[in-house]
Design a protein around this motif. Structure first.
Motif, mmCIF file in Angstrom:
data_model
loop_
_atom_site.group_PDB
_atom_site.id
_atom_site.type_symbol
_atom_site.label_atom_id
_atom_site.label_comp_id
_atom_site.label_asym_id
_atom_site.label_seq_id
_atom_site.Cartn_x
_atom_site.Cartn_y
_atom_site.Cartn_z
ATOM 1 N N VAL A 56 0.853 -1.184 0.000
ATOM 2 C CA VAL A 56 0.000 0.000 0.000
ATOM 3 C C VAL A 56 0.889 1.233 0.000
ATOM 4 C CG1 VAL A 56 -1.853 1.241 1.172
ATOM 5 C CG2 VAL A 56 -1.740 -1.250 1.327
ATOM 6 N N GLU A 57 0.867 1.958 -1.114
ATOM 7 C CA GLU A 57 1.647 3.195 -1.220
ATOM 8 C C GLU A 57 3.110 2.976 -0.829
ATOM 9 O OE1 GLU A 57 0.539 6.112 -2.345
ATOM 10 O OE2 GLU A 57 -1.517 5.437 -2.668
ATOM 11 N N GLY A 58 3.677 1.848 -1.279
ATOM 12 C CA GLY A 58 5.083 1.580 -1.013
ATOM 13 C C GLY A 58 5.371 0.876 0.297
ATOM 14 N N THR A 59 4.364 0.727 1.158
ATOM 15 C CA THR A 59 4.534 -0.001 2.414
ATOM 16 C C THR A 59 4.096 -1.446 2.209
ATOM 17 O OG1 THR A 59 4.098 1.989 3.713
ATOM 18 C CG2 THR A 59 3.879 -0.128 4.841
ATOM 19 N N SER A 60 4.952 -2.399 2.601
ATOM 20 C CA SER A 60 4.670 -3.805 2.344
ATOM 21 C C SER A 60 4.592 -4.595 3.639
ATOM 22 C CB SER A 60 5.760 -4.417 1.451
ATOM 23 O OG SER A 60 5.799 -3.758 0.202
ATOM 24 N N ALA A 61 3.878 -5.720 3.578
ATOM 25 C CA ALA A 61 3.781 -6.607 4.737
ATOM 26 C C ALA A 61 3.597 -8.033 4.256
ATOM 27 C CB ALA A 61 2.618 -6.203 5.636
ATOM 28 N N ARG A 62 4.237 -8.965 4.940
ATOM 29 C CA ARG A 62 4.049 -10.385 4.673
ATOM 30 C C ARG A 62 2.842 -10.872 5.459
ATOM 31 N NH1 ARG A 62 5.525 -13.292 0.722
ATOM 32 N NH2 ARG A 62 7.738 -12.787 0.940
ATOM 33 N N ILE A 63 1.930 -11.561 4.791
ATOM 34 C CA ILE A 63 0.685 -12.002 5.409
ATOM 35 C C ILE A 63 0.664 -13.526 5.451
ATOM 36 C CG2 ILE A 63 -1.821 -11.888 5.320
ATOM 37 C CD1 ILE A 63 -0.457 -9.182 5.726
ATOM 38 N N ASN A 100 -6.074 -21.677 11.310
ATOM 39 C CA ASN A 100 -4.921 -21.552 10.415
ATOM 40 C C ASN A 100 -5.236 -22.142 9.041
ATOM 41 O OD1 ASN A 100 -2.299 -20.665 9.884
ATOM 42 N ND2 ASN A 100 -1.427 -22.686 10.291
ATOM 43 N N ALA A 101 -6.400 -21.799 8.515
ATOM 44 C CA ALA A 101 -6.842 -22.321 7.221
ATOM 45 C C ALA A 101 -5.919 -21.826 6.108
ATOM 46 C CB ALA A 101 -8.279 -21.876 6.948
ATOM 47 N N PRO A 102 -5.779 -22.602 5.021
ATOM 48 C CA PRO A 102 -4.890 -22.208 3.914
ATOM 49 C C PRO A 102 -5.541 -21.143 3.030
ATOM 50 C CG PRO A 102 -5.956 -24.269 3.375
ATOM 51 C CD PRO A 102 -6.388 -23.929 4.784
ATOM 52 N N ILE A 103 -5.877 -20.014 3.638
ATOM 53 C CA ILE A 103 -6.571 -18.943 2.925
ATOM 54 C C ILE A 103 -6.069 -17.599 3.425
ATOM 55 C CG2 ILE A 103 -8.458 -18.999 4.624
ATOM 56 C CD1 ILE A 103 -10.361 -18.045 2.438
ATOM 57 N N ILE A 104 -6.006 -16.651 2.518
ATOM 58 C CA ILE A 104 -5.867 -15.245 2.888
ATOM 59 C C ILE A 104 -7.103 -14.549 2.340
ATOM 60 C CG2 ILE A 104 -4.585 -13.108 2.526
ATOM 61 C CD1 ILE A 104 -2.026 -14.769 2.456
ATOM 62 N N ALA A 105 -7.874 -13.937 3.226
ATOM 63 C CA ALA A 105 -9.130 -13.287 2.843
ATOM 64 C C ALA A 105 -8.996 -11.783 3.033
ATOM 65 C CB ALA A 105 -10.281 -13.826 3.685
ATOM 66 N N LEU A 106 -9.289 -11.043 1.978
ATOM 67 C CA LEU A 106 -9.241 -9.578 2.007
ATOM 68 C C LEU A 106 -10.628 -9.057 1.652
ATOM 69 C CD1 LEU A 106 -7.767 -6.816 2.059
ATOM 70 C CD2 LEU A 106 -7.156 -7.216 -0.342
ATOM 71 N N MET A 107 -11.290 -8.419 2.624
ATOM 72 C CA MET A 107 -12.645 -7.922 2.425
ATOM 73 C C MET A 107 -12.641 -6.392 2.432
ATOM 74 S SD MET A 107 -14.198 -10.686 2.018
ATOM 75 C CE MET A 107 -13.724 -12.398 2.209
#
Length: 225
Positions: free
Chosen positions: A5-12, A151-158
Motif C-alpha cells: 500500500v503506497e510503497g509499504t509492504s507486509a508479509r501475510i 490456520n486455514a490455507p486462505i488469505i481473505a481480504l474484504m
C-alpha cells in the motif's frame, strides 16, 4: 510481499483475515492486484468478486504486472466474479452461507492441487440492500473463528466503503480484523478482539438488554397495580 500500500509492504501468513476500508474504488485495485499476484505466483487459486468496473481494473493491473490474465482464468487458477448470486441465498445475505462458499472454495482448490487460496470481495457491492449490520458482523466474526484460529490455507481480504457505513459498524468491523488497510496504511489492529472475545461481548450485551427489558416490564406491571 503480499500486501503493498503506497510503497509499504507486509508479509501475510495463511489464515489471515484482512479488512480494507476504502472510499475510492481504485484503492481496491491497488491493494488487491498485488495480493492476488503473490498468490498466483505461489500456486494458489485466487478469486476476486466485485463490480464489473473493479474486475476490469484489477485485470488491467495484473496484466501490467506481467500476469497472463486470460490464461490464468482459462486454467481455473484465477476467478473473477461479477455476479452476486452465488454468494447469496435467494437474493438474501446469509453470513453462514457465504462462509460455506469459502470453505467449499478451499476444499475444491485443494482437490485440484493448488497450495492454498486467496479470496478478495468488495463487501459493499455484495451486501448492498441485502444485509443488515448485524449479519455483516456475524459473517466477520465467523470468518475470524474459522480462518484465523484454524490456520486455514486462505488469505481473505474484504473491502468496505466506509463512507457508506454507519460509524458504529466501522468501529465494530475493525475490532474483528487483526490486520486492516486504512487509506495509505497497513495497520496491525491494537483494538482487535478475537471471535471468542467478541461473541462473549455480544452475549453480555444481549443479557444486559434482556435484564433491562425484564426490569422495565416488572416496573410497568407494578405501576399498574
Amino acid at each position: 510481499m503480499d500486501l503493498n500500500v503506497e510503497g509499504t509492504s507486509a508479509r501475510i501468513p495463511p489464515g489471515s483475515h484482512i479488512c480494507q476500508l476504502y472510499n475510492k474504488v481504485d484503492e481496491i485495485r491497488n491493494v488487491t492486484a498485488r495480493l492476488l499476484l503473490t498468490g498466483l505466483n505461489g500456486s494458489e487459486r485466487c478469486l476476486f468478486a466485485g463490480t464489473p468496473a473493479s474486475v476490469r481494473e484489477i485485470e488491467d493491473a495484473l496484466d501490467k504486472m506481467g500476469a497472463e490474465v486470460e490464461a490464468l482464468k482459462e486454467s481455473g487458477q484465477l476467478i473473477m466474479q461479477t455476479d452476486r448470486e452465488p454468494f447469496l441465498v435467494g437474493k438474501r445475505f446469509d453470513p453462514y452461507h457465504l462462509l460455506s462458499t469459502h470453505n467449499t472454495f478451499i476444499a475444491q482448490a485443494h482437490r485440484d492441487g493448488w497450495r492454498g487460496v486467496r479470496i478478495s470481495i468488495d463487501m459493499t457491492w455484495l451486501t448492498r440492500d441485502v444485509a443488515t449490520p448485524e449479519q455483516i458482523l456475524k459473517y466477520e466474526a465467523a470468518s475470524d473463528a474459522v480462518f484465523t484460529f484454524q490456520n486455514a490455507p486462505i488469505i481473505a481480504l474484504m473491502h468496505y466503503d466506509y463512507s457508506k457505513l454507519p460509524g458504529a459498524l466501522v468501529v465494530e468491523l475493525l475490532k474483528l480484523h487483526p490486520i486492516a488497510v486504512v487509506g495509505k496504511y497497513i495497520k496491525r489492529n491494537p483494538y482487535y478482539l478475537n471471535s471468542e472475545q467478541y461473541l462473549l461481548k455480544i452475549l453480555r450485551a444481549n443479557r444486559e438488554r434482556t435484564n433491562t427489558g425484564a426490569r422495565a416490564v416488572g416496573d410497568d406491571a407494578a405501576h399498574r397495580r
